[in-house]
Design an enzyme around this catalytic site. Structure first.
Site, PDB file in Angstrom:
ATOM      1  N   GLY A  46       0.958  -1.201  -0.193  1.00  0.00           N
ATOM      2  CA  GLY A  46      -0.011   0.052  -0.030  1.00  0.00           C
ATOM      3  C   GLY A  46       1.018   1.227  -0.040  1.00  0.00           C
ATOM      4  O   GLY A  46       2.112   1.043   0.323  1.00  0.00           O
ATOM      5  N   GLN A  51       3.004   9.917   1.227  1.00  0.00           N
ATOM      6  CA  GLN A  51       4.187   9.448   1.373  1.00  0.00           C
ATOM      7  C   GLN A  51       5.113   9.822   0.321  1.00  0.00           C
ATOM      8  O   GLN A  51       6.293   9.568   0.055  1.00  0.00           O
ATOM      9  CB  GLN A  51       4.121   7.940   1.289  1.00  0.00           C
ATOM     10  CG  GLN A  51       3.513   7.281   2.863  1.00  0.00           C
ATOM     11  CD  GLN A  51       3.543   5.699   2.697  1.00  0.00           C
ATOM     12  OE1 GLN A  51       2.403   5.490   2.211  1.00  0.00           O
ATOM     13  NE2 GLN A  51       4.407   5.137   3.115  1.00  0.00           N
ATOM     14  N   CYS A  89       6.151  -0.274   7.486  1.00  0.00           N
ATOM     15  CA  CYS A  89       5.724   1.019   6.340  1.00  0.00           C
ATOM     16  C   CYS A  89       6.875   1.485   5.545  1.00  0.00           C
ATOM     17  O   CYS A  89       7.904   1.308   6.170  1.00  0.00           O
ATOM     18  CB  CYS A  89       5.090   2.198   7.319  1.00  0.00           C
ATOM     19  SG  CYS A  89       4.909   3.780   6.233  1.00  0.00           S
ATOM     20  N   LEU A  90       6.467   1.880   4.345  1.00  0.00           N
ATOM     21  CA  LEU A  90       7.500   2.273   3.454  1.00  0.00           C
ATOM     22  C   LEU A  90       8.369   3.377   3.711  1.00  0.00           C
ATOM     23  O   LEU A  90       9.586   3.764   3.553  1.00  0.00           O
ATOM     24  CB  LEU A  90       7.146   2.081   1.894  1.00  0.00           C
ATOM     25  CG  LEU A  90       6.757   1.105   1.238  1.00  0.00           C
ATOM     26  CD1 LEU A  90       5.999   1.269   0.124  1.00  0.00           C
ATOM     27  CD2 LEU A  90       7.806  -0.124   1.215  1.00  0.00           C
ATOM     28  N   HIS A 131      -4.338   1.133   7.409  1.00  0.00           N
ATOM     29  CA  HIS A 131      -2.906   1.682   7.393  1.00  0.00           C
ATOM     30  C   HIS A 131      -3.005   2.900   6.348  1.00  0.00           C
ATOM     31  O   HIS A 131      -2.441   4.062   6.758  1.00  0.00           O
ATOM     32  CB  HIS A 131      -2.038   0.784   7.124  1.00  0.00           C
ATOM     33  CG  HIS A 131      -0.699   1.126   7.341  1.00  0.00           C
ATOM     34  ND1 HIS A 131       0.374   0.651   8.026  1.00  0.00           N
ATOM     35  CD2 HIS A 131       0.103   1.871   6.434  1.00  0.00           C
ATOM     36  CE1 HIS A 131       1.442   0.958   7.834  1.00  0.00           C
ATOM     37  NE2 HIS A 131       1.539   1.952   6.643  1.00  0.00           N
ATOM     38  N   GLU A 132      -3.551   2.719   5.167  1.00  0.00           N
ATOM     39  CA  GLU A 132      -3.043   3.938   4.331  1.00  0.00           C
ATOM     40  C   GLU A 132      -4.147   4.929   4.736  1.00  0.00           C
ATOM     41  O   GLU A 132      -3.663   5.793   4.208  1.00  0.00           O
ATOM     42  CB  GLU A 132      -3.337   3.185   2.940  1.00  0.00           C
ATOM     43  CG  GLU A 132      -2.604   2.096   2.340  1.00  0.00           C
ATOM     44  CD  GLU A 132      -0.859   2.308   2.615  1.00  0.00           C
ATOM     45  OE1 GLU A 132      -0.549   3.542   2.546  1.00  0.00           O
ATOM     46  OE2 GLU A 132      -0.195   1.500   3.140  1.00  0.00           O
ATOM     47  N   HIS A 135      -2.799   7.274   7.048  1.00  0.00           N
ATOM     48  CA  HIS A 135      -1.634   8.197   6.462  1.00  0.00           C
ATOM     49  C   HIS A 135      -2.525   9.504   6.291  1.00  0.00           C
ATOM     50  O   HIS A 135      -1.710  10.516   6.114  1.00  0.00           O
ATOM     51  CB  HIS A 135      -1.183   7.570   5.197  1.00  0.00           C
ATOM     52  CG  HIS A 135       0.074   6.790   5.508  1.00  0.00           C
ATOM     53  ND1 HIS A 135       1.185   7.312   6.308  1.00  0.00           N
ATOM     54  CD2 HIS A 135       0.460   5.660   5.392  1.00  0.00           C
ATOM     55  CE1 HIS A 135       2.044   6.146   6.378  1.00  0.00           C
ATOM     56  NE2 HIS A 135       1.759   5.175   5.844  1.00  0.00           N
TER      57      HIS A 135
END
Ligand code: CO
Length: 149
Positions: A46, A51, A89-90, A131-132, A135
Site C-alpha cells: 500500500g 508518502q 511502512c515504506l 493503514h493507508e 496516513h
C-alpha cells in the site's frame, strides 16, 4: 511510468492532515499510476499520497499482487471484529510492530474518474486499507502499536 521518491519518517508531510481530492483529471491518473509503480518497486502492499509528498486524500493498495485498489477520499463507514498483526511502512524502513485493526471494514471512496465506489474487505486487505487511510490524517502505525514500551 515514473517512480516517486518515498518520504521517510521525520518529514512533516507524513504528519499532515491531507486535503480532499476535488479535481479528477489526467494528472490524478498519472499520480495513481506512479504510486502503483512506486509501491511495487518498493515491495509494498500500500502507498498513500502523502508518502510521495502529495498531501491529498488518496492511496493505493494491493496485497496479493493482483487485486489493485485505488481509493480517493476514502472513508471507513463501518467496521467489524478485530485482528492483530505485524505491520511495517515504506516510510519507516526496518520498523515493525503489532497493531490492532478491525477484521473487516466497509469503505466508501471515489475512483480516479470521480465515480463513487464502496468496498467491503477483510483480513490483510482491511489492515492495508486502515493503514493507508490513517496516513491521510498524518497517523502512522507506530502511533498505534499494542506492544509499545
Ligand atoms: Co505506511
Amino acid at each position: 511510468m515514473a517512480l516517486r521518491n518515498i518520504l521517510k519518517y521525520g518529514d512533516p508531510t507524513l504528519r499532515q492532515k491531507c486535503y480532499e481530492v476535488t479535481i479528477f483529471n489526467e494528472s490524478l491518473g498519472i499520480l495513481l499510476d506512479d504510486m502503483k509503480d512506486t509501491m511495487f518497486a518498493a515491495d509494498g502492499v500500500g502507498l498513500a499520497a502523502p508518502q510521495v509528498g502529495i498531501p491529498k486524500r488518496l492511496c493505493v493498495v494491493c496485497v496479493d499482487g493482483e487485486t489493485m485498489y485505488e481509493l480517493i477520499n476514502p472513508v471507513i463507514v463501518k467496521t467489524s471484529g478485530t485482528q492483530r498483526g505485524q505491520e511495517g511502512c515504506l516510510s519507516i524502513p526496518g520498523e515493525h510492530a503489532i497493531v490492532e485493526r478491525p477484521k473487516t471494514v466497509w469503505v466508501e471512496a471515489k475512483d480516479r474518474y470521480g465515480k463513487p465506489c464502496s468496498y467491503k474487505v477483510s483480513d490483510l486487505t482491511a489492515v492495508a486499507f486502515c493503514h493507508e487511510i490513517d496516513h491521510l490524517d498524518g497517523t502512522l502505525f507506530i502511533d498505534k502499536t499494542v506492544d509499545k514500551k
